[in-house]
Design a protein around this motif. Structure first.
Motif, PDB file in Angstrom:
ATOM      1  N   ALA A   1      -9.508  -2.655  -0.385  1.00  0.00           N
ATOM      2  CA  ALA A   1     -10.009  -1.116  -0.511  1.00  0.00           C
ATOM      3  C   ALA A   1     -11.492  -0.899  -0.795  1.00  0.00           C
ATOM      4  CB  ALA A   1      -9.193  -0.359  -1.709  1.00  0.00           C
ATOM      5  N   GLN A   2     -11.974  -2.002  -1.787  1.00  0.00           N
ATOM      6  CA  GLN A   2     -13.679  -1.896  -1.808  1.00  0.00           C
ATOM      7  C   GLN A   2     -14.196  -2.204  -0.768  1.00  0.00           C
ATOM      8  OE1 GLN A   2     -13.551  -4.707  -5.323  1.00  0.00           O
ATOM      9  NE2 GLN A   2     -14.685  -3.148  -6.281  1.00  0.00           N
TER      10      GLN A   2
ATOM     11  N   SER B   1      -7.133  -9.365  -3.126  1.00  0.00           N
ATOM     12  CA  SER B   1      -6.011  -8.346  -3.456  1.00  0.00           C
ATOM     13  C   SER B   1      -6.067  -6.911  -2.446  1.00  0.00           C
ATOM     14  CB  SER B   1      -6.241  -7.859  -4.982  1.00  0.00           C
ATOM     15  OG  SER B   1      -7.683  -7.292  -5.179  1.00  0.00           O
TER      16      SER B   1
ATOM     17  N   TYR C   1       0.898  -1.291  -0.111  1.00  0.00           N
ATOM     18  CA  TYR C   1       0.010   0.002   0.034  1.00  0.00           C
ATOM     19  C   TYR C   1       0.925   1.460  -0.043  1.00  0.00           C
ATOM     20  CZ  TYR C   1      -2.997   3.568   1.871  1.00  0.00           C
ATOM     21  OH  TYR C   1      -3.959   4.812   2.030  1.00  0.00           O
TER      22      TYR C   1
ATOM     23  N   GLU D   1      -6.720  -4.087  -3.956  1.00  0.00           N
ATOM     24  CA  GLU D   1      -8.013  -3.403  -4.542  1.00  0.00           C
ATOM     25  C   GLU D   1      -9.231  -4.010  -3.821  1.00  0.00           C
ATOM     26  OE1 GLU D   1      -4.716  -2.963  -7.325  1.00  0.00           O
ATOM     27  OE2 GLU D   1      -5.565  -4.795  -6.253  1.00  0.00           O
ATOM     28  N   GLU D   2      -9.464  -5.370  -3.815  1.00  0.00           N
ATOM     29  CA  GLU D   2     -10.636  -5.597  -3.100  1.00  0.00           C
ATOM     30  C   GLU D   2     -10.736  -5.416  -1.544  1.00  0.00           C
ATOM     31  OE1 GLU D   2     -11.627  -9.928  -5.460  1.00  0.00           O
ATOM     32  OE2 GLU D   2      -9.936 -10.042  -4.198  1.00  0.00           O
TER      33      GLU D   2
ATOM     34  N   LYS E   1      -0.964   6.580  -3.337  1.00  0.00           N
ATOM     35  CA  LYS E   1      -1.370   5.211  -3.162  1.00  0.00           C
ATOM     36  C   LYS E   1      -2.005   4.483  -4.286  1.00  0.00           C
ATOM     37  CE  LYS E   1      -0.129   5.820   1.191  1.00  0.00           C
ATOM     38  NZ  LYS E   1       0.400   7.433   1.202  1.00  0.00           N
ATOM     39  N   PRO E   2      -1.920   3.281  -4.270  1.00  0.00           N
ATOM     40  CA  PRO E   2      -2.506   2.253  -5.495  1.00  0.00           C
ATOM     41  C   PRO E   2      -4.098   2.320  -5.438  1.00  0.00           C
ATOM     42  CG  PRO E   2      -1.770   1.047  -3.714  1.00  0.00           C
ATOM     43  CD  PRO E   2      -1.402   2.295  -3.332  1.00  0.00           C
ATOM     44  N   VAL E   3      -4.613   2.561  -4.129  1.00  0.00           N
ATOM     45  CA  VAL E   3      -6.195   2.670  -4.099  1.00  0.00           C
ATOM     46  C   VAL E   3      -6.706   3.763  -3.470  1.00  0.00           C
ATOM     47  CG1 VAL E   3      -6.508   0.035  -4.058  1.00  0.00           C
ATOM     48  CG2 VAL E   3      -5.901   1.342  -2.039  1.00  0.00           C
ATOM     49  N   ASP E   4      -7.922   4.123  -3.951  1.00  0.00           N
ATOM     50  CA  ASP E   4      -8.522   5.432  -3.287  1.00  0.00           C
ATOM     51  C   ASP E   4      -9.479   4.961  -1.868  1.00  0.00           C
ATOM     52  OD1 ASP E   4      -7.536   7.361  -4.984  1.00  0.00           O
ATOM     53  OD2 ASP E   4      -8.902   6.644  -6.344  1.00  0.00           O
TER      54      ASP E   4
END
Length: 292
Positions: free
Chosen positions: A280-281, A275, A182, A277-278, A216-219
């Motif tokens: 983060a969701q 992941s 992250y 991303e998941e 960062k790779p995700v919001d």
């Protein structure tokens, strides 16, 4: 003086009556090829500030000083301070600090040393051969406190490096993998066999370079919730996400089910398949749910 040579290490120990501390995880690197690889992959320049964690007798420090504009070596063992003053006497751009890195305000240290010959420092690079038992706390302190550094090149136990590098679905993947990735991109530098240390540790090492992400790779809507979800997910690896998330932010099992359904994640999955991303969701949906 070849500080990496076993004969030199013996001479220094004899001269100062120095005894290696097992409790501090002191193991000195003796392979010049690996030292050169660390320097090459650290991308040190004359406009850079290097902060070295645990310089020991100065094996890496001397190499850094030849490349960098300024080096701050943070050493916890007071018995090594006079040795470092001796081994690094030829370098006027090195400052040795007798401190515990875990109790050091890195941003203050950087602020106090943010110029080289009157010009602003271009990059701040952390380098270290870290004691195995304290690698993760040191790395996470640097990342979580938002130290204003550009990269962290560190030698650590191979197993820990594997965890930091691991992708979702791999055996080594866990909370540390998600947290480090992250904050950073993880780059493999070198494998280091245990035979090239004095004294020889029981396990092999790996050098990795962590490049701090500018973005960062995700919001995320709430970073704290993101890390709470990660901690809960990996807390008991055999549990499904549906079970492990129950209670996070006060969510009931029914609410957890609704959260997972809303983002299309099967509640029967386990954290090691998720992941970044998941996660983060998931965290963003938890945030929305508790804010309703």
């Amino acid at each position: 003086m070849k500080l990496y040579a076993p004969s030199t290490i013996r001479q220094i120990k004899d001269k100062y009556g120095f005894r290696l501390s097992k409790s501090l995880g002191q193991n000195f690197l003796t392979d010049k090829n690996i030292i050169d690889k660390i320097m090459e992959e650290s991308f040190i320049g004359k406009e850079d500030l290097v902060i070295e964690i645990g310089p020991g007798i100065g094996v890496l420090t001397a190499e850094e000083a030849a490349l960098a504009g300024k080096v701050i070596a943070v050493e916890i063992d007071k018995n090594l301070i006079p040795i470092l003053k001796d081994t690094l006497a030829d370098y006027d751009n090195v400052k040795v600090v007798n401190q515990d890195i875990l109790k050091t305000d890195l941003n203050q240290l950087i602020e106090e040393n943010n110029t080289i010959e009157g010009k602003p420092v271009r990059s701040v690079r952390i380098i270290g051969n870290l004691p195995y038992y304290i690698t993760t706390p040191i790395v996470m302190k640097i990342l979580e406190e938002g130290a204003k550094v550009d990269s962290i090149t560190i030698m650590m136990q191979k197993e820990v490096a594997d965890r930091m590098k691991a992708a979702a679905g791999k055996k080594a993947y866990g909370a540390l993998s998600v947290a480090v990735q992250y904050y950073c991109t993880v780059n493999h530098v070198a494998n280091v066999p245990k035979e090239v240390f004095v004294p020889q540790p029981k396990v092999d090492s790996t050098v990795i370079r962590l490049d701090i992400r500018q973005e960062k790779p995700v919001d995320l809507k709430d970073e704290k919730i993101f890390f709470q979800c990660i901690k809960a997910g990996f807390g008991q690896r055999r549990k499904t996400m549906s079970n492990s998330l129950t209670g996070v932010c006060g969510l009931s099992k029914e609410q957890v089910g609704q959260v997972l359904e809303a983002i299309g994640i099967d509640g029967g999955r386990r954290a090691e398949t998720m992941s970044i991303e998941e996660f983060a969701q998931l965290a963003n949906q938890v945030y929305c749910t508790i804010r309703q």
